[in-house]
Design an enzyme around this catalytic site. Structure first.
Site, PDB file in Angstrom:
ATOM      1  N   ASP A  38       0.860  -1.183   0.000  1.00 35.96           N
ATOM      2  CA  ASP A  38       0.000   0.000   0.000  1.00 35.96           C
ATOM      3  C   ASP A  38       0.897   1.234   0.000  1.00 35.96           C
ATOM      4  OD1 ASP A  38      -1.717   2.088   0.461  1.00 35.96           O
ATOM      5  OD2 ASP A  38      -2.960   0.973   1.890  1.00 35.96           O
TER       6      ASP A  38
ATOM      7  N   CYS B  45      -8.311  15.261 -17.137  1.00 38.23           N
ATOM      8  CA  CYS B  45      -9.359  15.730 -16.216  1.00 38.23           C
ATOM      9  C   CYS B  45      -8.923  16.976 -15.448  1.00 38.23           C
ATOM     10  CB  CYS B  45      -9.732  14.631 -15.228  1.00 38.23           C
ATOM     11  SG  CYS B  45     -10.657  13.308 -15.995  1.00 38.23           S
TER      12      CYS B  45
ATOM     13  N   TYR C 277     -10.950  14.421  -8.697  1.00 35.93           N
ATOM     14  CA  TYR C 277      -9.902  13.609  -9.335  1.00 35.93           C
ATOM     15  C   TYR C 277      -8.973  14.523 -10.144  1.00 35.93           C
ATOM     16  CZ  TYR C 277      -7.944  10.375 -12.850  1.00 35.93           C
ATOM     17  OH  TYR C 277      -7.106   9.682 -13.688  1.00 35.93           O
TER      18      TYR C 277
ATOM     19  N   GLU D 267     -15.150   0.904 -14.909  1.00 37.94           N
ATOM     20  CA  GLU D 267     -14.785   0.849 -16.329  1.00 37.94           C
ATOM     21  C   GLU D 267     -15.078   2.182 -17.023  1.00 37.94           C
ATOM     22  OE1 GLU D 267     -17.153  -0.713 -14.845  1.00 37.94           O
ATOM     23  OE2 GLU D 267     -19.001  -0.741 -16.014  1.00 37.94           O
TER      24      GLU D 267
ATOM     25  N   ARG E 116     -15.354  12.939 -27.096  1.00 37.58           N
ATOM     26  CA  ARG E 116     -14.121  12.501 -26.437  1.00 37.58           C
ATOM     27  C   ARG E 116     -13.174  11.941 -27.503  1.00 37.58           C
ATOM     28  NH1 ARG E 116     -16.371  14.546 -22.876  1.00 37.58           N
ATOM     29  NH2 ARG E 116     -16.585  13.944 -20.693  1.00 37.58           N
TER      30      ARG E 116
END
Ligand code: NAD
Length: 322
Positions: free
Chosen positions: A50, A120, A149, A191, A220
């Site tokens: 991690d 993004c 994000y 997904e 896109r």
């Protein structure tokens, strides 16, 4: 023998990157929370760790590597990053990983880390016109990403570049635009659009109807994973730090994407448009800078990549049904 470290090696792009680096003759260490779901890893050494834990990051960066790729992040498609339900986790998890990696690499005297930012991070106000989005690298400010994000990506790309300025590092930052291909997440909620479309089309009969979030007129571009890796390795090995778009500039509407997948499958498909998270109205990669700085840009058609991806996802759907 040259050595490489791939953080996020159990993920979609990381898994493909490990294969590519092995093919190039590297000794590769991969690190992730999990193994790859869809293929056996080809890494020489694969550590389950991690990366939010600083001690773990120091332990996996226990030597100098010739190439270091930081791809680990808490991410997913629109169903994961645009609903708002995962914002705190996304920001906390990915920022912590990046803070740990930049620090550990610097302390180990590793000079160069590749960091995968995302389209993004571009301002939402430049992506309202589906026919004419602006994603030139220098359009990033004033910052206004449409998701947390994207804000985390912007923070982390600045973090890696700050280490360049203050600690003599030579980190490299790319802004990926919608990467797709076989062995990616195709079900379960994380997904992305191409995989979701392939799955939906593979699961129905010709003449049936599939659901699509939004009116399908949002635009896109989608980049096949092999070309993403070509851009990634070229950038890391170049003398330029970025940030630079790594994406396709073949822009399509989501309806067109569905039509292409249906054609590949040889099916007639009707679309039922339903409310759902769709992100910005239009997005396309602006490839002028990558051409100028690296003398290269992606050139494979969307159709070619979709054919390979559909074949793989159709196989997964059939295996699950059996
Ligand atoms: P992915 O989710 O398949 O891979 C990311 C990997 O990071 C996963 O395997 C996950 O388990 C691992 N990870 C998450 N938290 C971790 C932790 N705490 N410790 C160790 N590992 C951890 O995603 P991907 O599509 O392969 O994307 C790779 C990178 O590229 C990510 O940084 C992503 O944000 C960026 N990116 C991807 C796209 C795309 O379209 N795929 C677009 C823009 C940016």
């Amino acid at each position: 023998m040259k050595t490489a470290l791939v953080l996020g090696a159990g993920g979609f792009i990381g898994g493909h990157l490990v294969k590519r680096l092995k093919h190039e003759g590297f000794w590769v260490r991969g690190v992730d929370l999990k193994f790859n779901e869809h293929a056996e890893t080809e890494a020489d050494d694969f550590l389950i760790a991690d990366l939010r834990e600083q001690d773990n990051v120091r332990a996996v960066i226990d030597r100098r590597f010739d190439e270091v790729y930081q791809l680990a992040a808490d991410m997913g498609g629109a169903g994961y990053i645009f609903t708002g339900e995962h914002d705190a986790d996304i920001m906390h998890n990915s920022a912590t990983i990046n803070l740990n990696v930049a620090d550990a690499a610097h302390k180990r005297n590793i000079k160069r880390v590749f960091y995968s930012s995302s389209a993004c991070m571009y301002p939402a106000y430049n992506q309202e016109d589906p026919d004419n989005p602006n994603c030139a690298e220098n359009s990033a400010y004033p910052a206004a990403p449409d998701s947390e994000y994207g804000w985390e990506k912007l923070f982390s790309e600045r973090l890696f570049l700050a280490y360049n300025r203050n600690h003599g590092m030579q980190n490299r930052v790319a802004r990926y635009h919608n990467i797709f291909g076989p062995e990616g997440t195709w079900t379960g909620g994380k997904e992305k659009a191409p995989a979701a479309m392939c799955r939906k089309v593979a699961m129905v009969r010709s003449g049936d109807t599939i659901d699509m979030w939004g009116d399908g007129l949002q635009t896109r571009s989608f980049l096949y994973v092999d070309e993403c890796l070509e851009g990634t390795t070229r950038l890391l090995r170049s003398d330029w730090e970025g940030p630079v778009n790594i994406g396709s500039d073949e822009m399509v509407t989501l309806n067109q994407l569905a039509g292409m997948v249906a054609d590949i499958a040889g099916k007639t498909i009707h679309i039922n448009h339903i409310p759902g998270p769709t992100g910005v109205r239009g997005r396309n990669s602006d490839n002028r800078l990558i051409k100028e700085k690296l003398g290269w840009s992606p050139s494979q058609t969307l159709l070619k990549g979709l054919e390979k991806t559909y074949e793989w996802i159709e196989g997964q759907v059939m295996r699950n049904a059996a």
